[in-house]
Motif scaffolding. Sequence first.
Motif, PDB file in Angstrom:
ATOM      1  N   THR A 234       0.809  -1.220   0.000  1.00  8.09           N
ATOM      2  CA  THR A 234       0.000   0.000   0.000  1.00  8.09           C
ATOM      3  C   THR A 234       0.842   1.269   0.000  1.00  8.09           C
ATOM      4  O   THR A 234       0.321   2.348  -0.266  1.00  8.09           O
ATOM      5  CB  THR A 234      -0.932   0.036   1.225  1.00  8.09           C
ATOM      6  OG1 THR A 234      -0.140  -0.031   2.425  1.00  8.09           O
ATOM      7  CG2 THR A 234      -1.907  -1.128   1.204  1.00  8.09           C
ATOM      8  N   ALA A 235       2.137   1.151   0.280  1.00  7.46           N
ATOM      9  CA  ALA A 235       3.005   2.325   0.247  1.00  7.46           C
ATOM     10  C   ALA A 235       4.449   1.896   0.044  1.00  7.46           C
ATOM     11  O   ALA A 235       4.874   0.843   0.541  1.00  7.46           O
ATOM     12  CB  ALA A 235       2.882   3.142   1.534  1.00  7.46           C
ATOM     13  N   MET A 236       5.190   2.723  -0.709  1.00  7.15           N
ATOM     14  CA  MET A 236       6.619   2.527  -0.911  1.00  7.15           C
ATOM     15  C   MET A 236       7.321   3.837  -0.604  1.00  7.15           C
ATOM     16  O   MET A 236       6.882   4.902  -1.040  1.00  7.15           O
ATOM     17  CB  MET A 236       6.916   2.116  -2.358  1.00  7.15           C
ATOM     18  CG  MET A 236       6.229   0.847  -2.800  1.00  7.15           C
ATOM     19  SD  MET A 236       6.783   0.302  -4.455  1.00  7.15           S
ATOM     20  CE  MET A 236       6.132   1.612  -5.492  1.00  7.15           C
ATOM     21  N   ALA A 237       8.408   3.742   0.164  1.00  8.07           N
ATOM     22  CA  ALA A 237       9.221   4.917   0.469  1.00  8.07           C
ATOM     23  C   ALA A 237      10.646   4.608   0.047  1.00  8.07           C
ATOM     24  O   ALA A 237      11.350   3.855   0.720  1.00  8.07           O
ATOM     25  CB  ALA A 237       9.155   5.257   1.952  1.00  8.07           C
ATOM     26  N   ALA A 238      11.070   5.161  -1.093  1.00  7.77           N
ATOM     27  CA  ALA A 238      12.375   4.860  -1.683  1.00  7.77           C
ATOM     28  C   ALA A 238      13.364   5.974  -1.344  1.00  7.77           C
ATOM     29  O   ALA A 238      13.161   7.120  -1.734  1.00  7.77           O
ATOM     30  CB  ALA A 238      12.234   4.712  -3.198  1.00  7.77           C
ATOM     31  N   PHE A 239      14.413   5.604  -0.623  1.00  9.50           N
ATOM     32  CA  PHE A 239      15.433   6.562  -0.206  1.00  9.50           C
ATOM     33  C   PHE A 239      16.710   6.289  -1.003  1.00  9.50           C
ATOM     34  O   PHE A 239      17.331   5.235  -0.852  1.00  9.50           O
ATOM     35  CB  PHE A 239      15.702   6.445   1.293  1.00  9.50           C
ATOM     36  CG  PHE A 239      14.519   6.801   2.147  1.00  9.50           C
ATOM     37  CD1 PHE A 239      14.345   8.082   2.636  1.00  9.50           C
ATOM     38  CD2 PHE A 239      13.553   5.839   2.448  1.00  9.50           C
ATOM     39  CE1 PHE A 239      13.248   8.409   3.418  1.00  9.50           C
ATOM     40  CE2 PHE A 239      12.450   6.158   3.230  1.00  9.50           C
ATOM     41  CZ  PHE A 239      12.299   7.440   3.717  1.00  9.50           C
ATOM     42  N   GLU A 240      17.096   7.237  -1.844  1.00  3.91           N
ATOM     43  CA  GLU A 240      18.213   7.007  -2.751  1.00  3.91           C
ATOM     44  C   GLU A 240      19.582   7.288  -2.151  1.00  3.91           C
ATOM     45  O   GLU A 240      20.556   6.671  -2.540  1.00  3.91           O
ATOM     46  CB  GLU A 240      18.062   7.893  -3.991  1.00  3.91           C
ATOM     47  CG  GLU A 240      16.983   7.438  -4.930  1.00  3.91           C
ATOM     48  CD  GLU A 240      17.027   8.181  -6.242  1.00  3.91           C
ATOM     49  OE1 GLU A 240      18.066   8.806  -6.538  1.00  3.91           O
ATOM     50  OE2 GLU A 240      16.021   8.160  -6.963  1.00  3.91           O
ATOM     51  N   SER A 241      19.692   8.213  -1.241  1.00  4.32           N
ATOM     52  CA  SER A 241      20.998   8.771  -0.896  1.00  4.32           C
ATOM     53  C   SER A 241      21.709   8.089   0.273  1.00  4.32           C
ATOM     54  O   SER A 241      22.727   8.586   0.738  1.00  4.32           O
ATOM     55  CB  SER A 241      20.832  10.264  -0.577  1.00  4.32           C
ATOM     56  OG  SER A 241      19.910  10.449   0.475  1.00  4.32           O
ATOM     57  N   LEU A 242      21.163   6.996   0.764  1.00  7.12           N
ATOM     58  CA  LEU A 242      21.756   6.354   1.931  1.00  7.12           C
ATOM     59  C   LEU A 242      22.924   5.469   1.531  1.00  7.12           C
ATOM     60  O   LEU A 242      22.835   4.724   0.556  1.00  7.12           O
ATOM     61  CB  LEU A 242      20.704   5.520   2.660  1.00  7.12           C
ATOM     62  CG  LEU A 242      19.500   6.316   3.174  1.00  7.12           C
ATOM     63  CD1 LEU A 242      18.420   5.370   3.635  1.00  7.12           C
ATOM     64  CD2 LEU A 242      19.909   7.234   4.296  1.00  7.12           C
ATOM     65  N   GLY A 243      24.012   5.514   2.275  1.00  7.18           N
ATOM     66  CA  GLY A 243      25.162   4.674   1.986  1.00  7.18           C
ATOM     67  C   GLY A 243      24.908   3.224   2.341  1.00  7.18           C
ATOM     68  O   GLY A 243      24.086   2.898   3.195  1.00  7.18           O
ATOM     69  N   ALA A 244      25.632   2.323   1.681  1.00  2.53           N
ATOM     70  CA  ALA A 244      25.435   0.889   1.890  1.00  2.53           C
ATOM     71  C   ALA A 244      26.008   0.394   3.211  1.00  2.53           C
ATOM     72  O   ALA A 244      25.550  -0.616   3.743  1.00  2.53           O
ATOM     73  CB  ALA A 244      26.061   0.114   0.735  1.00  2.53           C
TER      74      ALA A 244
END
Length: 345
Positions: free
Chosen positions: A309-319
């Motif tokens: 029902t929801a997706m929150a995609a965080f691009e800038s986080l380091g591995a």
Amino acid sequence: MGHAPDFETLVERHRREIQVHCYRMLGSLADAEDLAQETFLRAWKGRDGFEGRASVRTWLYRIATNACLDVLARRPRRVLPDQLGPAGEPAGPIAAADLPWLEPYPDRLLDGAAPGNPGDPGAAVVERETIELAYLAAVQYLPPRQRATLILRDVLGWSAKETAALLETSVASANSALQRARATLRERLPARRAEWTAGDPTAEETALLKRFIAAYEAGDPAAVARLLHEDAQAIMPPYTLWFGSRAAIIRALSLSMDPASPDCIGRFRMLPVRANRQPAVATYLRRPDEREHRWFGVTLLTIEGGVVTAMAAFESLGAAAWGLPETWPAGDGARRSGEKMQSDA
């Protein structure tokens, strides 16, 4: 408090839970790491003034809370895209915005950091519900002292008297701040929050994640669509544009996944992880002009009734915080190697 080795041994056992406390206060993994370090630096400098009237743990929470209040006094609240404006539609390239974004927190850093009695089922529920992304987003609406009051009372279980002493206010004022904070949370938390998948991953959730990963890795928007609720939402910090329906999400994916589209961003590889006690996937992206899959970020999923029902995609986080490499391991055993690194973390 004794010699340096004694001090370090005494306080180090509380490092992880102090960092989680700072994260609840600030909404940022990087800030939480910095403030946990600041807490122990302040504790070291003030160790001779520790009189033992409270436990070392309580003393450290006092220092950490005040350090976080100092930061909150000079910084704006952290946000998510859906708090900034209405949902939009995909329309070509979008630009990132330099805003104080709320950040997710790896479960691998949460384990063993729950306040209270770890054997108490009630404490486990509180720990889980008060680390969810939706809770952290709602907490951001609270003024700093209300935020501190809420976390001290409802998460740590401090008394009104203890909370008032830390905040240098009256018990009546502390109780009033708590009631206002709880009222704000009731307004800001999602109405169907109790229906979300919670606790340890179920077999159904695990199967859904496998299908989700397979659909993304195949670049198949239609397969993704079958896993989404019709009113699914998708946010993508650091971009302010967000989508409020399955149809809009699939239109965006159809552009970004299509190799023939000028908006194609490349091909994905993914691993299942957990963040904020929620199901999530760690994502690697091979852009059209690149040969390797490089770290892209983490996407948190909200699951209700067997669909996303929801997706929150965080691009800038380091591995590194997720115990994963910056590039996808090479060779036929790439997924197996990646999963092993995650399980070992």
